[in-house]
Scaffold this motif. Sequence first.
Motif, PDB file in Angstrom:
ATOM      1  N   HIS A  39       0.818  -1.222   0.000  1.00 24.27           N
ATOM      2  CA  HIS A  39       0.000   0.000   0.000  1.00 24.27           C
ATOM      3  C   HIS A  39       0.845   1.262   0.000  1.00 24.27           C
ATOM      4  N   GLU A  40       2.133   1.143   0.351  1.00 23.51           N
ATOM      5  CA  GLU A  40       3.027   2.303   0.425  1.00 23.51           C
ATOM      6  C   GLU A  40       4.048   2.287  -0.710  1.00 23.51           C
ATOM      7  N   ALA A  41       3.673   1.786  -1.861  1.00 26.11           N
ATOM      8  CA  ALA A  41       4.607   1.618  -2.974  1.00 26.11           C
ATOM      9  C   ALA A  41       5.150   2.957  -3.457  1.00 26.11           C
ATOM     10  N   ASP A  43       6.828   5.402  -6.528  1.00 30.92           N
ATOM     11  CA  ASP A  43       6.453   5.605  -7.937  1.00 30.92           C
ATOM     12  C   ASP A  43       7.092   4.530  -8.817  1.00 30.92           C
ATOM     13  N   ALA A  44       8.354   4.214  -8.558  1.00 30.81           N
ATOM     14  CA  ALA A  44       9.052   3.198  -9.355  1.00 30.81           C
ATOM     15  C   ALA A  44       8.383   1.831  -9.175  1.00 30.81           C
ATOM     16  N   GLU A  45       8.017   1.490  -7.937  1.00 32.56           N
ATOM     17  CA  GLU A  45       7.362   0.202  -7.688  1.00 32.56           C
ATOM     18  C   GLU A  45       6.005   0.127  -8.379  1.00 32.56           C
ATOM     19  N   ARG A  46       5.244   1.211  -8.335  1.00 34.53           N
ATOM     20  CA  ARG A  46       3.942   1.230  -9.008  1.00 34.53           C
ATOM     21  C   ARG A  46       4.113   1.056 -10.523  1.00 34.53           C
ATOM     22  N   LYS A  47       5.110   1.722 -11.084  1.00 35.18           N
ATOM     23  CA  LYS A  47       5.343   1.632 -12.529  1.00 35.18           C
ATOM     24  C   LYS A  47       5.786   0.212 -12.919  1.00 35.18           C
ATOM     25  N   PHE A  48       6.686  -0.367 -12.139  1.00 38.11           N
ATOM     26  CA  PHE A  48       7.138  -1.726 -12.431  1.00 38.11           C
ATOM     27  C   PHE A  48       5.966  -2.703 -12.322  1.00 38.11           C
ATOM     28  N   TRP A  49       5.191  -2.584 -11.263  1.00 39.49           N
ATOM     29  CA  TRP A  49       4.064  -3.495 -11.052  1.00 39.49           C
ATOM     30  C   TRP A  49       3.060  -3.383 -12.203  1.00 39.49           C
ATOM     31  N   GLY A  50       2.811  -2.180 -12.670  1.00 35.55           N
ATOM     32  CA  GLY A  50       1.910  -2.003 -13.800  1.00 35.55           C
ATOM     33  C   GLY A  50       2.406  -2.688 -15.059  1.00 35.55           C
ATOM     34  N   ALA A  51       3.720  -2.799 -15.187  1.00 32.60           N
ATOM     35  CA  ALA A  51       4.316  -3.410 -16.376  1.00 32.60           C
ATOM     36  C   ALA A  51       4.390  -4.933 -16.301  1.00 32.60           C
ATOM     37  N   VAL A  52       4.388  -5.502 -15.083  1.00 32.66           N
ATOM     38  CA  VAL A  52       4.591  -6.948 -14.971  1.00 32.66           C
ATOM     39  C   VAL A  52       3.406  -7.714 -14.413  1.00 32.66           C
ATOM     40  N   ARG A  53       2.456  -7.027 -13.801  1.00 33.08           N
ATOM     41  CA  ARG A  53       1.365  -7.767 -13.150  1.00 33.08           C
ATOM     42  C   ARG A  53       0.570  -8.567 -14.174  1.00 33.08           C
ATOM     43  N   ILE A  72      11.865  -9.296   3.018  1.00 34.14           N
ATOM     44  CA  ILE A  72      10.734  -9.035   2.134  1.00 34.14           C
ATOM     45  C   ILE A  72      11.325  -8.400   0.884  1.00 34.14           C
ATOM     46  N   VAL A  73      11.134  -9.061  -0.251  1.00 38.01           N
ATOM     47  CA  VAL A  73      11.689  -8.560  -1.505  1.00 38.01           C
ATOM     48  C   VAL A  73      10.630  -7.755  -2.237  1.00 38.01           C
ATOM     49  N   ASP A  74      11.068  -6.789  -3.044  1.00 38.06           N
ATOM     50  CA  ASP A  74      10.122  -5.936  -3.759  1.00 38.06           C
ATOM     51  C   ASP A  74       9.282  -6.742  -4.739  1.00 38.06           C
ATOM     52  N   PHE A  75       9.943  -7.492  -5.629  1.00 35.86           N
ATOM     53  CA  PHE A  75       9.234  -8.264  -6.649  1.00 35.86           C
ATOM     54  C   PHE A  75       9.942  -9.590  -6.845  1.00 35.86           C
ATOM     55  N   ALA A  76       9.160 -10.654  -6.958  1.00 38.01           N
ATOM     56  CA  ALA A  76       9.724 -11.974  -7.205  1.00 38.01           C
ATOM     57  C   ALA A  76       8.963 -12.648  -8.326  1.00 38.01           C
ATOM     58  N   CYS A  77       9.707 -13.279  -9.197  1.00 40.04           N
ATOM     59  CA  CYS A  77       9.148 -14.126 -10.247  1.00 40.04           C
ATOM     60  C   CYS A  77       9.583 -15.545  -9.885  1.00 40.04           C
ATOM     61  N   PRO A  78       8.750 -16.275  -9.125  1.00 40.56           N
ATOM     62  CA  PRO A  78       9.163 -17.598  -8.656  1.00 40.56           C
ATOM     63  C   PRO A  78       9.545 -18.559  -9.778  1.00 40.56           C
ATOM     64  N   ALA A  79       8.780 -18.595 -10.867  1.00 45.65           N
ATOM     65  CA  ALA A  79       9.078 -19.535 -11.942  1.00 45.65           C
ATOM     66  C   ALA A  79      10.401 -19.212 -12.624  1.00 45.65           C
ATOM     67  N   GLY A  80      10.751 -17.935 -12.708  1.00 45.90           N
ATOM     68  CA  GLY A  80      12.007 -17.516 -13.324  1.00 45.90           C
ATOM     69  C   GLY A  80      13.139 -17.386 -12.334  1.00 45.90           C
ATOM     70  N   ILE A  83      14.491 -12.026  -8.672  1.00 50.43           N
ATOM     71  CA  ILE A  83      14.020 -10.988  -7.752  1.00 50.43           C
ATOM     72  C   ILE A  83      14.459  -9.651  -8.320  1.00 50.43           C
ATOM     73  N   VAL A  84      13.532  -8.688  -8.324  1.00 49.88           N
ATOM     74  CA  VAL A  84      13.842  -7.333  -8.769  1.00 49.88           C
ATOM     75  C   VAL A  84      13.654  -6.412  -7.572  1.00 49.88           C
ATOM     76  N   GLU A  85      14.709  -5.681  -7.246  1.00 49.68           N
ATOM     77  CA  GLU A  85      14.688  -4.727  -6.144  1.00 49.68           C
ATOM     78  C   GLU A  85      14.786  -3.320  -6.713  1.00 49.68           C
ATOM     79  N   LEU A  86      13.887  -2.446  -6.299  1.00 52.47           N
ATOM     80  CA  LEU A  86      13.914  -1.041  -6.695  1.00 52.47           C
ATOM     81  C   LEU A  86      14.267  -0.259  -5.440  1.00 52.47           C
ATOM     82  N   ASP A  87      15.470   0.285  -5.417  1.00 51.61           N
ATOM     83  CA  ASP A  87      16.026   0.870  -4.207  1.00 51.61           C
ATOM     84  C   ASP A  87      15.952   2.385  -4.189  1.00 51.61           C
ATOM     85  N   GLY A  88      15.559   2.907  -3.041  1.00 54.28           N
ATOM     86  CA  GLY A  88      15.588   4.345  -2.805  1.00 54.28           C
ATOM     87  C   GLY A  88      16.932   4.744  -2.220  1.00 54.28           C
ATOM     88  N   SER A  89      17.082   6.017  -1.905  1.00 57.13           N
ATOM     89  CA  SER A  89      18.365   6.545  -1.435  1.00 57.13           C
ATOM     90  C   SER A  89      18.822   5.923  -0.122  1.00 57.13           C
TER      91      SER A  89
END
Length: 152
Positions: A39-41, A43-53, A72-80, A83-89
């Motif tokens: 719920h606290e994503a 901007d980068a996380e929202r954009k990535f999620w929109g592209a992969v969901r 807790i990882v940002d995004f995981a593709c279990p079959a592949g 893990i994709v991490e989008l890091d802030g400062s």
Amino acid sequence: MNEGADEAPLPGGERGWGEGGIRHRAPAGHTHRARSLRHEATDAERKFWGAVRAGRLNGWKFRRQVPIGRYIVDFACPAGRLIVELDGSQHAEQRLYDAARTHFLQSQGYRVMRFWNNEFLTNFEGAMSMVSHALTPHHPLPNPSPLQGEGL
């Protein structure tokens, strides 16, 4: 709660996490924390999620804010196994923690890709191309063609 209830497969033998899914329980509190992170994503996380969901990236299914072990990882593709991490400062200050975290995730069979939020947002197409490439099966080139008159 029914013992073993979480072990019962869904119809068709699936477990609900996709092929190659994560099959362990998250530590206490991780599920609640992961839910609040969704719920606290950023901007980068929202954009990535929109592209992969929903399999939008070549059919690969991702999950967001996934508990794996004590992390807790940002995004995981279990079959592949990616893990994709989008890091802030804040990640600039915690390099040792991130290195230990990456080491653990790799020990669990995952490849970890990291992008800075600003890098991801300013080069979205390039970053998505890198993620797509990481999920493309890399097969070695077939044996060279046999010489004329030889072979099959």
